[in-house]
Design a protein around this motif. Structure first.
Motif, short mmCIF file in Angstrom:
data_model
loop_
_atom_site.label_atom_id
_atom_site.label_comp_id
_atom_site.label_asym_id
_atom_site.label_seq_id
_atom_site.Cartn_x
_atom_site.Cartn_y
_atom_site.Cartn_z
N HIS A 52 0.82 -1.21 0.00
CA HIS A 52 0.00 0.00 0.00
C HIS A 52 0.85 1.25 0.00
N ALA A 53 1.97 1.20 0.72
CA ALA A 53 2.87 2.37 0.73
C ALA A 53 3.39 2.65 -0.67
N VAL A 54 3.76 1.58 -1.38
CA VAL A 54 4.25 1.76 -2.75
C VAL A 54 3.14 2.32 -3.63
N LEU A 55 1.96 1.74 -3.48
CA LEU A 55 0.82 2.16 -4.28
C LEU A 55 0.52 3.64 -4.06
N GLU A 56 0.55 4.04 -2.82
CA GLU A 56 0.26 5.44 -2.51
C GLU A 56 1.32 6.36 -3.11
N GLU A 57 2.56 5.90 -3.06
CA GLU A 57 3.67 6.68 -3.60
C GLU A 57 3.51 6.87 -5.11
N ILE A 58 2.88 5.90 -5.75
CA ILE A 58 2.68 5.97 -7.19
C ILE A 58 1.45 6.80 -7.53
N LEU A 59 0.37 6.56 -6.79
CA LEU A 59 -0.91 7.17 -7.16
C LEU A 59 -0.98 8.66 -6.81
N THR A 60 -0.34 9.04 -5.72
CA THR A 60 -0.47 10.42 -5.27
C THR A 60 -0.04 11.43 -6.34
N PRO A 61 1.17 11.31 -6.90
CA PRO A 61 1.55 12.31 -7.91
C PRO A 61 0.71 12.21 -9.18
N LEU A 62 0.32 11.00 -9.57
CA LEU A 62 -0.53 10.87 -10.76
C LEU A 62 -1.86 11.57 -10.55
N SER A 63 -2.47 11.26 -9.42
CA SER A 63 -3.76 11.88 -9.10
C SER A 63 -3.66 13.39 -9.08
N ALA A 64 -2.60 13.89 -8.45
CA ALA A 64 -2.44 15.34 -8.35
C ALA A 64 -2.28 15.96 -9.73
N ARG A 65 -1.47 15.32 -10.55
CA ARG A 65 -1.19 15.91 -11.85
C ARG A 65 -2.41 15.89 -12.76
N VAL A 66 -3.11 14.77 -12.77
CA VAL A 66 -4.30 14.68 -13.62
C VAL A 66 -5.35 15.69 -13.17
N SER A 67 -5.57 15.75 -11.87
CA SER A 67 -6.57 16.71 -11.37
C SER A 67 -6.17 18.13 -11.74
N ALA A 68 -4.88 18.43 -11.61
CA ALA A 68 -4.41 19.78 -11.93
C ALA A 68 -4.64 20.11 -13.39
N VAL A 69 -4.28 19.19 -14.26
CA VAL A 69 -4.42 19.44 -15.69
C VAL A 69 -5.89 19.63 -16.05
N CYS A 70 -6.77 18.82 -15.44
CA CYS A 70 -8.20 18.92 -15.74
C CYS A 70 -8.75 20.31 -15.43
N GLU A 71 -8.18 20.91 -14.39
CA GLU A 71 -8.71 22.21 -13.98
C GLU A 71 -7.91 23.38 -14.55
N ASP A 72 -7.00 23.08 -15.46
CA ASP A 72 -6.25 24.14 -16.13
C ASP A 72 -7.20 25.07 -16.87
N SER A 73 -6.65 26.20 -17.28
CA SER A 73 -7.38 27.01 -18.24
C SER A 73 -7.07 26.45 -19.62
N GLY A 74 -7.73 26.96 -20.63
CA GLY A 74 -7.48 26.46 -21.99
C GLY A 74 -8.66 25.64 -22.46
N ALA A 78 -7.35 20.97 -25.65
CA ALA A 78 -5.96 21.11 -25.20
C ALA A 78 -5.75 20.36 -23.89
N ARG A 79 -6.75 20.44 -23.03
CA ARG A 79 -6.59 19.75 -21.75
C ARG A 79 -6.66 18.23 -21.89
N ILE A 80 -7.48 17.78 -22.83
CA ILE A 80 -7.52 16.33 -23.08
C ILE A 80 -6.14 15.86 -23.55
N ARG A 81 -5.56 16.64 -24.46
CA ARG A 81 -4.21 16.31 -24.90
C ARG A 81 -3.26 16.23 -23.71
N GLU A 82 -3.38 17.22 -22.83
CA GLU A 82 -2.46 17.28 -21.69
C GLU A 82 -2.67 16.14 -20.71
#
Lengths: 199, 199
Positions: A52-74, A78-82
């Motif tokens: 679970h520790a490994v899983l969390e280490e993997i999922l946390t940055p992915l989740s953060a990045r995807v959520s961030a890109v989804c809420e970008d402007s543009g 463009a956001r789908i591409r990103e």
DNA sequence: GACAGTTTCATACGAACGTATGACTTAATC
DNA sequence: GATTAAGTCATACGTTCGTATGAAACTGTC
């Protein structure tokens, strides 16, 4: 953070990815990490907690990045591409990650609620993005979740297949930046055309 | 063929799919199949041989059907539709099959040459089909294998996700014929548009 | 109904597993 | 330099694993 702990996390990710949760043994992980057999119990409590520790280490940055890109402007396009780029690069920056996520999907391992909650916002953000795409006319009508599934299918499946296939048979070398760009552009192209409005 | 043998094959498919190769134990399989612990050794020789027997039982009809559809008469577009339908129906007719194929891709189990040879003609047939599609102008230019990967990604990924997701969250119920038709039509639509020529 | 071949059965074996334990080593605090 | 906390170590425990074995129970043949 103790060095033993980080060595364990690093090796565990590699071994779990290579052999699967049940195929990987604490003995293999500790031996390859060059630490004592008891280190997993001491630092994490159990094999499952280490996983679970490994899983969390993997999922946390992915989740953060995807959520961030989804809420970008543009534009939604463009956001789908990103998003595709983000997921793709995330999975390919460390090939083990895709294998983890697939085993996770296979459900061979019991998951904690915390892990589940780490994944929920991602799919919600993606559904929102598709809905905006539909509002902007980039994505045709239909259940948003269907398009989300189609969006994620390629990065995961490509990773799964290309890592276990003789590189000579592949149209591009996935270990080079140039090769990866070819796969990414292909996936983006197929998805964007695939979801687009009839002309 | 002894009944014990067929009971073993049936249960083994189910348990291997549910728990993975390493997660499934001979004791679980034989107990659930209602046969003696020694039956696996007697009828198959080993756990691995049992796994391969199940795999062969799954891959043979899929391989045959895909190859047959690829060599059908009719337009490339129609055959692409039929291949997608064939793969989709095959995977969904027994959900365990998709899980098997994914674990196979993960490479957690050693495979025999015979299993490998069972899979080769499928990808060759699919590449040939895409090339015909390109000749007929249904599929745009690009490495055929890329399109093959995109074609297979959706059926496998959809199966993987929808089986482990709360049905209430899904746009259609994959356990009914009507629900499945929605998923299939969606996948075909996305793929055919995704690979089509620019207009 | 005795026989031979096949299949099933209970049970045993050694190996590998995850985890627990207590002694030992290290590093910091005073 | 004694004390304490944190970390490492070898080793042991009980369980479960895949497989092996030989007796018992079938099944068909003469």
């Amino acid at each position: 953070m103790s060095e033993t702990r980080t060595r364990l996390l690093t090796k565990a990710r590699e071994v779990f990815a290579r052999e699967g949760y049940h195929g990987a043994s604490i003995r293999t992980i500790t031996r390859e990490a060059g630490v004592n057999l008891g280190a997993v119990t001491y630092h994490f409590g159990s094999k499952q907690a280490l996983y679970h520790a490994v899983l969390e280490e993997i999922l946390t940055p992915l989740s953060a990045r995807v959520s961030a890109v989804c809420e970008d402007s543009g534009s939604a396009r463009a956001r789908i591409r990103e998003v595709l780029r983000a997921v793709f690069e995330h999975l390919w920056s460390n090939p083990d990650q895709a294998r983890f996520m697939v085993e996770l999907r296979l459900g061979h391992v019991e998951l904690t609620d915390e892990i589940m909650e780490l994944m929920m916002p991602v799919s919600q953000a993606l559904v929102g993005l598709i809905q905006e795409g539909q509002r902007e006319g980039v994505v045709r009508e239909g259940a948003p979740l269907l398009f989300v599934l189609s969006m994620m299918a390629q990065p995961v499946y490509f990773m799964l297949v290309t890592r276990n296939t003789d590189p000579a048979l592949l149209p591009a070398d996935p270990t080079t930046d140039g090769g990866r760009a070819i796969y990414l552009e292909h996936m983006i192209e197929v998805f964007l055309r695939g979801v687009s409005l009839p002309i």
